[in-house]
Design a protein around this motif. Structure first.
Motif, PDB file in Angstrom:
ATOM      1  N   ALA A  27     -60.807 -60.946 155.885  1.00  0.00           N
ATOM      2  CA  ALA A  27     -61.581 -60.701 157.110  1.00  0.00           C
ATOM      3  C   ALA A  27     -62.920 -60.053 156.781  1.00  0.00           C
ATOM      4  O   ALA A  27     -63.951 -60.392 157.377  1.00  0.00           O
ATOM      5  CB  ALA A  27     -60.782 -59.808 158.058  1.00  0.00           C
ATOM      6  N   LEU A  28     -62.911 -59.125 155.820  1.00  0.00           N
ATOM      7  CA  LEU A  28     -64.155 -58.458 155.432  1.00  0.00           C
ATOM      8  C   LEU A  28     -65.115 -59.420 154.739  1.00  0.00           C
ATOM      9  O   LEU A  28     -66.337 -59.331 154.926  1.00  0.00           O
ATOM     10  CB  LEU A  28     -63.846 -57.272 154.513  1.00  0.00           C
ATOM     11  CG  LEU A  28     -63.298 -56.026 155.198  1.00  0.00           C
ATOM     12  CD1 LEU A  28     -62.781 -55.024 154.171  1.00  0.00           C
ATOM     13  CD2 LEU A  28     -64.382 -55.375 156.065  1.00  0.00           C
ATOM     14  N   ILE A  64     -65.494 -62.518 155.345  1.00  0.00           N
ATOM     15  CA  ILE A  64     -66.124 -63.320 156.402  1.00  0.00           C
ATOM     16  C   ILE A  64     -67.128 -62.484 157.185  1.00  0.00           C
ATOM     17  O   ILE A  64     -68.261 -62.911 157.423  1.00  0.00           O
ATOM     18  CB  ILE A  64     -65.045 -63.877 157.353  1.00  0.00           C
ATOM     19  CG1 ILE A  64     -64.141 -64.865 156.614  1.00  0.00           C
ATOM     20  CG2 ILE A  64     -65.697 -64.555 158.558  1.00  0.00           C
ATOM     21  CD1 ILE A  64     -62.947 -65.335 157.418  1.00  0.00           C
ATOM     22  N   LYS A  65     -66.727 -61.280 157.565  1.00  0.00           N
ATOM     23  CA  LYS A  65     -67.578 -60.414 158.374  1.00  0.00           C
ATOM     24  C   LYS A  65     -68.843 -59.986 157.636  1.00  0.00           C
ATOM     25  O   LYS A  65     -69.940 -59.994 158.203  1.00  0.00           O
ATOM     26  CB  LYS A  65     -66.795 -59.179 158.812  1.00  0.00           C
ATOM     27  CG  LYS A  65     -67.591 -58.210 159.669  1.00  0.00           C
ATOM     28  CD  LYS A  65     -66.744 -57.015 160.082  1.00  0.00           C
ATOM     29  CE  LYS A  65     -67.547 -56.036 160.935  1.00  0.00           C
ATOM     30  NZ  LYS A  65     -66.721 -54.865 161.341  1.00  0.00           N
ATOM     31  N   LYS A  66     -68.697 -59.597 156.353  1.00  0.00           N
ATOM     32  CA  LYS A  66     -69.813 -59.050 155.591  1.00  0.00           C
ATOM     33  C   LYS A  66     -70.539 -60.109 154.764  1.00  0.00           C
ATOM     34  O   LYS A  66     -71.599 -59.841 154.187  1.00  0.00           O
ATOM     35  CB  LYS A  66     -69.312 -57.939 154.666  1.00  0.00           C
ATOM     36  CG  LYS A  66     -68.746 -56.728 155.410  1.00  0.00           C
ATOM     37  CD  LYS A  66     -68.047 -55.747 154.465  1.00  0.00           C
ATOM     38  CE  LYS A  66     -69.001 -55.038 153.546  1.00  0.00           C
ATOM     39  NZ  LYS A  66     -69.743 -53.963 154.222  1.00  0.00           N
ATOM     40  N   GLY A  67     -69.970 -61.297 154.681  1.00  0.00           N
ATOM     41  CA  GLY A  67     -70.601 -62.351 153.891  1.00  0.00           C
ATOM     42  C   GLY A  67     -70.597 -62.048 152.408  1.00  0.00           C
ATOM     43  O   GLY A  67     -71.567 -62.322 151.696  1.00  0.00           O
ATOM     44  N   ILE A  68     -69.489 -61.470 151.932  1.00  0.00           N
ATOM     45  CA  ILE A  68     -69.378 -61.100 150.531  1.00  0.00           C
ATOM     46  C   ILE A  68     -68.147 -61.749 149.928  1.00  0.00           C
ATOM     47  O   ILE A  68     -67.360 -62.385 150.620  1.00  0.00           O
ATOM     48  CB  ILE A  68     -69.275 -59.567 150.362  1.00  0.00           C
ATOM     49  CG1 ILE A  68     -68.000 -59.031 151.061  1.00  0.00           C
ATOM     50  CG2 ILE A  68     -70.520 -58.870 150.908  1.00  0.00           C
ATOM     51  CD1 ILE A  68     -67.753 -57.552 150.824  1.00  0.00           C
ATOM     52  N   GLU A 112     -61.315 -58.076 140.005  1.00  0.00           N
ATOM     53  CA  GLU A 112     -61.012 -56.675 139.698  1.00  0.00           C
ATOM     54  C   GLU A 112     -60.899 -55.856 140.978  1.00  0.00           C
ATOM     55  O   GLU A 112     -59.960 -55.059 141.142  1.00  0.00           O
ATOM     56  CB  GLU A 112     -62.102 -56.070 138.806  1.00  0.00           C
ATOM     57  CG  GLU A 112     -61.856 -54.591 138.482  1.00  0.00           C
ATOM     58  CD  GLU A 112     -63.026 -53.931 137.786  1.00  0.00           C
ATOM     59  OE1 GLU A 112     -62.931 -52.730 137.475  1.00  0.00           O
ATOM     60  OE2 GLU A 112     -64.054 -54.614 137.569  1.00  0.00           O
ATOM     61  N   GLN A 113     -61.856 -56.045 141.886  1.00  0.00           N
ATOM     62  CA  GLN A 113     -61.830 -55.323 143.155  1.00  0.00           C
ATOM     63  C   GLN A 113     -60.571 -55.672 143.947  1.00  0.00           C
ATOM     64  O   GLN A 113     -59.872 -54.798 144.468  1.00  0.00           O
ATOM     65  CB  GLN A 113     -63.072 -55.664 143.976  1.00  0.00           C
ATOM     66  CG  GLN A 113     -64.369 -55.128 143.403  1.00  0.00           C
ATOM     67  CD  GLN A 113     -65.578 -55.655 144.149  1.00  0.00           C
ATOM     68  OE1 GLN A 113     -65.527 -56.714 144.784  1.00  0.00           O
ATOM     69  NE2 GLN A 113     -66.683 -54.929 144.086  1.00  0.00           N
ATOM     70  N   ARG A 114     -60.303 -56.955 144.036  1.00  0.00           N
ATOM     71  CA  ARG A 114     -59.152 -57.422 144.815  1.00  0.00           C
ATOM     72  C   ARG A 114     -57.847 -56.841 144.260  1.00  0.00           C
ATOM     73  O   ARG A 114     -56.990 -56.363 145.007  1.00  0.00           O
ATOM     74  CB  ARG A 114     -59.118 -58.959 144.808  1.00  0.00           C
ATOM     75  CG  ARG A 114     -58.069 -59.575 145.714  1.00  0.00           C
ATOM     76  CD  ARG A 114     -58.197 -61.089 145.708  1.00  0.00           C
ATOM     77  NE  ARG A 114     -59.455 -61.509 146.317  1.00  0.00           N
ATOM     78  CZ  ARG A 114     -59.629 -61.696 147.620  1.00  0.00           C
ATOM     79  NH1 ARG A 114     -58.625 -61.504 148.450  1.00  0.00           N
ATOM     80  NH2 ARG A 114     -60.798 -62.081 148.089  1.00  0.00           N
ATOM     81  N   PRO A 155     -62.629 -50.840 151.243  1.00  0.00           N
ATOM     82  CA  PRO A 155     -63.502 -51.980 150.937  1.00  0.00           C
ATOM     83  C   PRO A 155     -64.562 -52.250 151.996  1.00  0.00           C
ATOM     84  O   PRO A 155     -65.596 -52.847 151.689  1.00  0.00           O
ATOM     85  CB  PRO A 155     -62.521 -53.146 150.815  1.00  0.00           C
ATOM     86  CG  PRO A 155     -61.313 -52.726 151.601  1.00  0.00           C
ATOM     87  CD  PRO A 155     -61.220 -51.253 151.372  1.00  0.00           C
ATOM     88  N   ARG A 156     -64.356 -51.785 153.214  1.00  0.00           N
ATOM     89  CA  ARG A 156     -65.347 -52.049 154.268  1.00  0.00           C
ATOM     90  C   ARG A 156     -66.666 -51.317 154.020  1.00  0.00           C
ATOM     91  O   ARG A 156     -67.690 -51.655 154.618  1.00  0.00           O
ATOM     92  CB  ARG A 156     -64.793 -51.675 155.636  1.00  0.00           C
ATOM     93  CG  ARG A 156     -64.558 -50.201 155.889  1.00  0.00           C
ATOM     94  CD  ARG A 156     -63.938 -50.007 157.261  1.00  0.00           C
ATOM     95  NE  ARG A 156     -63.677 -48.629 157.617  1.00  0.00           N
ATOM     96  CZ  ARG A 156     -64.575 -47.804 158.134  1.00  0.00           C
ATOM     97  NH1 ARG A 156     -65.814 -48.218 158.338  1.00  0.00           N
ATOM     98  NH2 ARG A 156     -64.258 -46.559 158.443  1.00  0.00           N
ATOM     99  N   LEU A 157     -66.665 -50.328 153.112  1.00  0.00           N
ATOM    100  CA  LEU A 157     -67.896 -49.595 152.802  1.00  0.00           C
ATOM    101  C   LEU A 157     -68.679 -50.212 151.648  1.00  0.00           C
ATOM    102  O   LEU A 157     -69.819 -49.832 151.393  1.00  0.00           O
ATOM    103  CB  LEU A 157     -67.570 -48.134 152.460  1.00  0.00           C
ATOM    104  CG  LEU A 157     -66.897 -47.292 153.546  1.00  0.00           C
ATOM    105  CD1 LEU A 157     -66.766 -45.848 153.076  1.00  0.00           C
ATOM    106  CD2 LEU A 157     -67.672 -47.359 154.856  1.00  0.00           C
ATOM    107  N   ASP A 158     -68.073 -51.171 150.943  1.00  0.00           N
ATOM    108  CA  ASP A 158     -68.744 -51.785 149.798  1.00  0.00           C
ATOM    109  C   ASP A 158     -70.041 -52.476 150.221  1.00  0.00           C
ATOM    110  O   ASP A 158     -70.089 -53.176 151.234  1.00  0.00           O
ATOM    111  CB  ASP A 158     -67.820 -52.802 149.121  1.00  0.00           C
ATOM    112  CG  ASP A 158     -66.710 -52.138 148.326  1.00  0.00           C
ATOM    113  OD1 ASP A 158     -66.775 -50.913 148.095  1.00  0.00           O
ATOM    114  OD2 ASP A 158     -65.757 -52.848 147.937  1.00  0.00           O
TER     115      ASP A 158
END
Length: 211
Positions: free
Chosen positions: A142-143, A145-149, A154-156, A166-169
């Protein structure tokens, strides 16, 4: 001659490696935890090192604590806003954001606070640690799609295993992480607070460079 050349390269490489490794210790009444500063966010790393030399954070407070979110310390948003409002020059000193895929909001990550400025530039004297929460695959999708990233493998892996924010990345600069004593900041993140997220008992901290 070749041996001398190779030795010189070896010495330079060692010196560079040593220069790129900076560790600091946070001392609190509840224990000491240690933090590695990232070399790939050099401006924020150096800001922290200068702040330690200038005693900016000596006897500072963790003054905004939100369980499953962050433990924030240094100058509070409200105090920064008041101070800057009285400056006749209208200056609002900030540090340009630094974003690197290796620096993300895993639990224990060290970030620099900021206000809602369009450049995503950081305050000079406010930091936070990620307490974070559980993250699901659906959250990440969802993030994206929302943030276009696109989160890196590694992050996942880290988010799905241990959680984070992750929403602050890509919006707030992360420039280090706790490598020892994570349980201390986790415990602080659960301290009792008032309605404004101030801890009901002062939580002081000081920072020193680990030689």
């Amino acid at each position: 001659m070749r041996l001398i050349y190779l030795f010189t390269i070896f010495v330079i490489t060692c010196q560079f490696s040593n220069a790129q490794t900076h560790k600091i210790a946070f001392k609190t009444d509840y224990g000491i935890f240690k933090v590695l500063l990232y070399d790939f966010t050099p401006k924020h790393r150096d800001l922290m090192l200068r702040s330690i030399e200038d005693s900016t954070y000596q006897g500072a407070l963790f003054n905004r604590i939100i369980e499953n979110f962050v433990v924030q310390g240094g100058e509070h948003d409200v105090d920064i806003e008041r101070r800057e409002a009285t400056d006749p020059t209208g200056k609002k000193p900030r540090l340009k954001g630094e974003f690197d895929s290796r620096a993300f909001h895993k639990i224990g990550a060290l970030g620099q606070g900021r206000d809602d400025n369009p450049d995503k530039a950081s305050f000079l004297n406010q930091i936070y640690f990620v307490a974070g929460k559980k993250v699901t695959e659906q959250d990440l999708e969802a993030l994206e799609i929302k943030k276009g990233i696109k989160f890196t493998p590694e992050q996942r892996k880290e988010y799905l295993k241990n959680g984070g924010l992750p929403r602050l990345d890509g919006d707030y600069t992360v420039f280090g992480e706790i490598y020892e004593g994570l349980e201390i900041i986790n415990a602080i993140s659960r301290f009792k607070t008032d309605k404004a997220d101030y801890p009901t008992s002062p939580v002081k901290f000081s920072i020193q460079i680990i030689e």
